[in-house]
Design a protein around this motif. Structure first.
Motif, short mmCIF file in Angstrom:
data_model
loop_
_atom_site.label_atom_id
_atom_site.label_comp_id
_atom_site.label_asym_id
_atom_site.label_seq_id
_atom_site.Cartn_x
_atom_site.Cartn_y
_atom_site.Cartn_z
N ASP A 52 -9.85 -0.10 11.95
CA ASP A 52 -9.44 1.30 11.73
C ASP A 52 -10.49 2.16 11.05
OD1 ASP A 52 -7.12 1.66 12.98
OD2 ASP A 52 -5.83 1.59 11.23
N ILE A 53 -11.72 1.99 11.45
CA ILE A 53 -12.72 2.91 10.91
C ILE A 53 -12.59 4.24 11.65
CG2 ILE A 53 -14.36 1.13 10.23
CD1 ILE A 53 -15.80 2.32 12.92
N THR A 84 -4.68 5.87 7.99
CA THR A 84 -5.87 5.27 7.38
C THR A 84 -6.52 6.24 6.40
OG1 THR A 84 -6.16 4.16 9.49
CG2 THR A 84 -7.95 3.98 7.92
N ASP A 94 -8.27 11.96 13.27
CA ASP A 94 -8.56 10.73 13.99
C ASP A 94 -7.51 9.66 13.68
OD1 ASP A 94 -9.71 8.62 15.25
OD2 ASP A 94 -11.61 8.67 14.18
N LYS A 95 -7.37 9.32 12.39
CA LYS A 95 -6.40 8.29 11.99
C LYS A 95 -5.76 8.74 10.69
CE LYS A 95 -8.66 4.29 14.06
NZ LYS A 95 -9.94 4.83 14.58
N PRO A 100 -7.82 -2.40 6.83
CA PRO A 100 -6.69 -2.51 7.76
C PRO A 100 -6.98 -3.44 8.93
CG PRO A 100 -7.45 -0.23 7.50
CD PRO A 100 -8.48 -1.10 6.90
N LEU A 109 -7.21 -1.44 0.92
CA LEU A 109 -6.87 -2.24 2.09
C LEU A 109 -7.93 -2.12 3.16
CD1 LEU A 109 -4.68 -3.88 3.78
CD2 LEU A 109 -3.96 -1.65 4.63
N ARG A 129 -16.23 0.36 3.17
CA ARG A 129 -15.45 1.55 2.90
C ARG A 129 -14.39 1.25 1.85
NH1 ARG A 129 -11.99 3.79 7.84
NH2 ARG A 129 -10.83 1.93 7.25
N LEU A 183 -4.85 5.99 3.25
CA LEU A 183 -5.22 4.76 2.56
C LEU A 183 -6.54 4.90 1.81
CD1 LEU A 183 -4.15 2.08 5.16
CD2 LEU A 183 -3.26 2.36 2.86
N MET A 184 -7.32 5.92 2.16
CA MET A 184 -8.56 6.18 1.42
C MET A 184 -8.27 6.94 0.14
SD MET A 184 -10.93 4.95 3.38
CE MET A 184 -9.81 3.72 3.99
N THR A 211 0.81 -1.22 0.00
CA THR A 211 0.00 0.00 0.00
C THR A 211 0.84 1.27 0.00
OG1 THR A 211 -0.12 -0.15 2.39
CG2 THR A 211 -2.02 -0.94 1.17
#
Lengths: 244, 297, 359
Positions: free
Chosen positions: A86-87, B177, B173-174, A82, A80, A147, B180-181, A48
């Motif tokens: 990891d939302i 991640t 928040d993250k 995760p 991915l 997602r 990664l979006m 990734t």
């Protein structure tokens, strides 16, 4: 479709991957197995782009993607789910899904994609305006998968999707993953639940301390490697729940 | 003592401090950086008003708009040149960088303009007052309250209803991640610096508006207030910052009334002592927010 | 083992100290013999700064906490030692409002300087424990606020500090020999501390607070010990500085000075004694050159205005460049050892871990 060749990755001075190679063809579902610390997550992180590999190449659809940023690999079509889901806990389900669609957003098809997710995961429709952090573990996992799907990935990678879920919920998630595969999604599955994963995959790779131990079909793997001993040094239960 | 005048002045002061803290927390939320250069964005906006104000033909609202934009540009520039390269390094490296950026901006002004204070032209209503019954209220204070309401509504809209806003909240928040979006890290970070700069620019108008002058060290006091208000309100959410701003304004006005004249010079020290004591019992501040301590990387 | 072997083994084991102390002392002796007064002065100033920066390194370098309060301890040490060492006559002249009890006090300079350090350590000890519990942003801001509180007290407490006005009349006790001895002692102390069990535990807590806690390190406790010890040395260094400069005001213990100390520490590398040493040397030299340039520009009449602030400007740029180029400083987190180029093959243990990120 995805081809990883002789991949080396490290965290500071500690080398986590020593020359890992693997390949996934279009339409395949492949498992990446191994104990904790074997390098499964590191492999996913390198693909990734979260982690920059020290050496080696990663090609996706014929294009070199090693050293790409995470945001560009998802645009290329690798998504991915995760580890640990990891939302975004403080964002609503709606907002989580909207961000999932960020990489390849098209206004026209966004609504139909959403509808599709509601069909796959009816619970998400009910929870649409709730904060993600308020969902149960299984619901969060569904949200994480939805997602990831919202970017219409060509390759979906799942990092331990059954982690921390009840057996019933695990079954549901696995059914869903094989359903996604049957719809034509290419899937790379990293799982702790090796037995369960081997039921649904075409091929599997076994990682140990940063290098490939084995690759082949689930039958070959079962024949050649005593999976229980790899993980735990033996477990006589029929449904060998392995832990990492 | 608690009359209409006190209430409006306190709400006005609280509004200003709320905007101030909000600008600091925006960057903190994502980069976990306590930006010591934040006060300098206010200073440069003040100098922009000074420089543009030399030309009497330019209407005040143009001057102010340009000043606010200038603060945003400088904020973005510091992100690009200084913070981006050290972003993935240690937290101390980033803190020290922000301190260096602050010193740099101060000294640029010191060398190119002057160490001494310079006048800033302001529209007439800034010094007018309004009489409501027995209360005399500066028009400026009402303008501050109005501006704050508009800005808070606008920012809420951006954060809740636009994709960029959602991405910014997600990144706070993250962070990884969010990348990664497919959300570019640099886009989110730049956006927070620009918003932070815009808020600093707006604050600058009213801050400079008190004394109608600007000097190279003018950023120090608002920076401190932003620090104290944010830690008091809670570093981990924008709501906390706004609450902290209002509480600080209230505390400040109460102390100003209650402290005897001989002790007034210790007011800042008193404020800090109160806040430090408060933090000992509640290190997370008044408002527990959802942000994690995850760092960018 | 024969004596020469023992010595050579010792030298190898302590090669960092040898590499730092030998040039420091050698240059000191050379300047004492041949240096001009200006150069002697600069070197003395360098030694005093070295004391202050190493005291900062003891806490900040090993704990990873940005120590805003450091310059406050230097200030407290400076004022306290000055009050203790000055003759009553001079005091009542310089600080007209001073409390009579303080005016009467008088000690020889050296005990006064040491006691000044103790005063700083007591203040740090009294307020340090709760501060050391706070981490991250809240910790940084609280330490910063503490510096401001101390500064406000210094500028307002007329009866002790003469308020914002200059505090003057100290004896000029510190010359090169005294400063050199001070610097040597502090280098030895900082080195001992860094390698001691206390220092190791503190460094462990810097690298990973939770892992350190998991192996039984009481993070607050090790931070607290370092904080107070650092304040003690900073206070003593402040006294040494005060008896070199002989007059000062609270401005000397505020943000500008903090920035200067940070550049000295960070440019070389806060994680090691060698880094702090190198940074102090570089910044001292750079500052002198910049000062010359600045006054040259002002005297030349090239500009219609006074060039002011150039030093800080260049320092700020230098600091950002070093942080971008080498975030752990020029030397980094490891001590230099003999032979110079054979550094131990382990990851740089300077403050903070680098996050791997693609471009």
């Amino acid at each position: 479709m995805l081809k990883v060749q002789d991949l080396y990755a490290s965290y500071g001075a500690i080398t986590a991957l020593h020359g890992v190679s693997l390949e996934i063809a279009e339409g395949e579902i492949v498992a990446l197995l191994g104990v904790n610390g074997a390098g499964k997550s590191t492999t996913l992180k390198s693909i990734t782009g979260v982690l920059r590999p020290v050496k080696g190449s990663i090609t996706f659809l014929g294009e070199e993607i090693a050293n790409r940023s995470p945001e560009s690999t998802v645009k290329k079509g690798i998504s991915l789910v995760p580890e640990g889901r990891d939302i975004f806990g403080s964002l609503t389900v709606e907002e989580n899904l909207r961000l999932g669609a960020y990489a390849n957003y098209e206004r026209a098809r966004y609504k139909t994609d959403l509808e599709e997710m509601f069909q796959l995961f009816p619970i998400l429709k009910e929870r649409f305006h709730q904060a993600g952090g308020l969902l149960s573990g299984g619901e969060q996992q569904m949200l994480a998968i939805a997602r990831a799907l919202m970017s219409r990935p060509k390759l979906l990678m799942l990092d331990e999707p059954s982690l921390g879920l009840s057996p019933a919920m695990t079954d549901q998630i696995f059914d869903l993953i094989s359903g996604l595969h049957q719809r034509g999604t290419t899937i790379l599955l990293v799982e702790q639940n090796a037995e369960r994963a081997l039921e649904i995959v075409d091929r599997a790779y076994l990682l140990a301390t940063g290098s490939l131990e084995f690759s082949g079909t689930p039958d070959e793997l079962k024949r050649k490697v005593d999976i229980a001993s790899v993980y735990l040094g033996g477990d006589d239960n029929d449904h060998c729940e392995v832990h990492l | 003592m608690i009359d209409l005048e006190f209430i409006i002045n306190t709400v006005s002061l609280g509004s200003l401090y709320a905007l101030l803290s909000l600008g600091l927390v925006f960057v903190y939320g994502i980069l976990k950086l306590v930006n010591f250069a934040y006060g300098e964005y206010i200073m440069v906006a003040g100098y922009a008003m000074h420089v543009i104000g030399q030309n009497r033909g330019i209407p005040w609202y143009v001057t102010m708009a340009v000043a606010v934009l200038f603060a945003a540009v400088v904020s973005y520039g510091t992100e690009l040149v200084a913070f981006r390269p050290v972003r993935t390094k240690s937290l101390t490296a980033m803190l020290v960088t922000s301190f260096a950026v602050s010193v740099f901006l101060q000294n640029v002004v010191l060398i190119t303009i002057s160490p001494r204070a310079r006048a800033v032209p302001l529209p007439a209503f800034f010094s007018q007052t309004l009489t409501l019954g027995t209360a005399t209220i500066p028009v400026r204070n009402l303008v501050i309250i109005g501006t704050t309401i508009v800005l808070l509504i606008g920012l809420t809209f951006v954060m809740k209803r636009t994709v960029l806003g959602i991405a910014m909240r997600a990144a706070a928040d993250k962070f990884t991640t969010t990348r990664l979006m497919g959300v570019p890290a640099n886009l989110v970070i730049s956006a927070t610096f620009i918003i932070s700069g815009l808020l600093a620019g707006v604050v600058a108008i009213f801050w400079v508006g008190r004394s109608a002058s600007v000097d190279p060290l003018i950023g120090a006091a608002p920076l401190l207030i932003a620090f104290i208000a944010t830690v008091m309100g809670g570093m981990h959410s924008q709501i906390g910052a706004v609450i902290g701003g209002f509480v600080y304004g209230l505390l400040f006005n109460i102390l100003s009334i209650m402290l005897p004249a001989t002790m007034i010079s210790y007011r800042d020290a008193f404020m800090f002592v109160i806040v430090i004591l408060f933090l000992l019992f509640r290190p997370e501040g008044i408002w527990r927010g959802g942000y994690t301590e995850e760092r960018v990387g | 083992m024969r004596l020469p072997e023992k010595i050579s083994a010792l030298l190898k084991r302590r090669s960092t100290l040898v590499l730092l102390l030998v040039p420091l002392i050698a240059v000191g002796f050379a300047l004492q013999a041949f240096g001009t007064p200006l150069i002697l002065n600069i070197y003395t100033y360098f030694c005093v700064n070295l004391m202050i920066v190493l005291a900062l390194q003891m806490f900040m370098g090993n704990s990873g906490i940005l120590a805003w309060t450091h310059v406050a301890w230097v200030g407290i040490g400076a004022y306290a030692s000055g009050i203790l060492s000055m003759a009553p006559m001079v005091k009542s002249l310089g600080v007209p409002n001073m409390y009579p009890q303080l005016v009467e006090l008088q000690l020889p300079v050296l005990p006064a300087i040491l006691l000044g350090g103790v005063v700083a350590a007591i203040v740090a000890g009294a307020i340090g424990w709760p501060l050391m519990r706070l981490s991250n942003a809240v910790g940084v801001i609280t330490l910063f606020a503490t510096l401001i509180v101390v500064h406000v007290v210094m500028t307002q407490w007329d009866n002790v500090t003469n308020g914002p006005r200059t505090f003057f009349g100290l004896q000029e006790f510190t010359r090169l020999p005294q400063a050199l001895v001070g610097a040597i002692l502090v280098i030895l102390l900082a080195h001992w501390y860094r390698e001691s069990s206390l220092g190791l535990r503190l460094r462990a807590s810097r690298d990973d607070r939770f892992a350190a806690m998991a192996i039984g390190v009481s993070v607050v406790q090790v931070r607290y010990v370092a904080f107070v010890l650092s304040a003690l040395i900073a206070g003593i260094s402040g006294g040494v500085w005060a008896h070199f400069i002989t007059s000062f005001s609270p401005k000397a213990f505020y943000i500008t000075e903090t920035f200067l100390l940070l550049t000295m520490l960070v440019i070389g590398g806060q994680g090691s004694i060698s880094g702090a040493f190198t940074g102090t040397a570089i910044v001292t030299v750079a500052r002198e050159i910049l000062r010359q340039v600045e006054s040259g520009m002002n005297n030349s009449g090239m500009f219609s205005f006074e060039v002011y602030g150039l030093t800080e400007l260049v320092m700020a740029v230098l600091m950002v460049i070093v942080l971008i180029w080498r975030p752990n400083g020029i030397i980094g987190g490891q001590e230099i050892t003999w032979p110079l180029l054979k550094r131990k093959n382990r990851p740089d243990d300077g403050a903070g871990t680098d996050v791997v990120e693609p471009a």
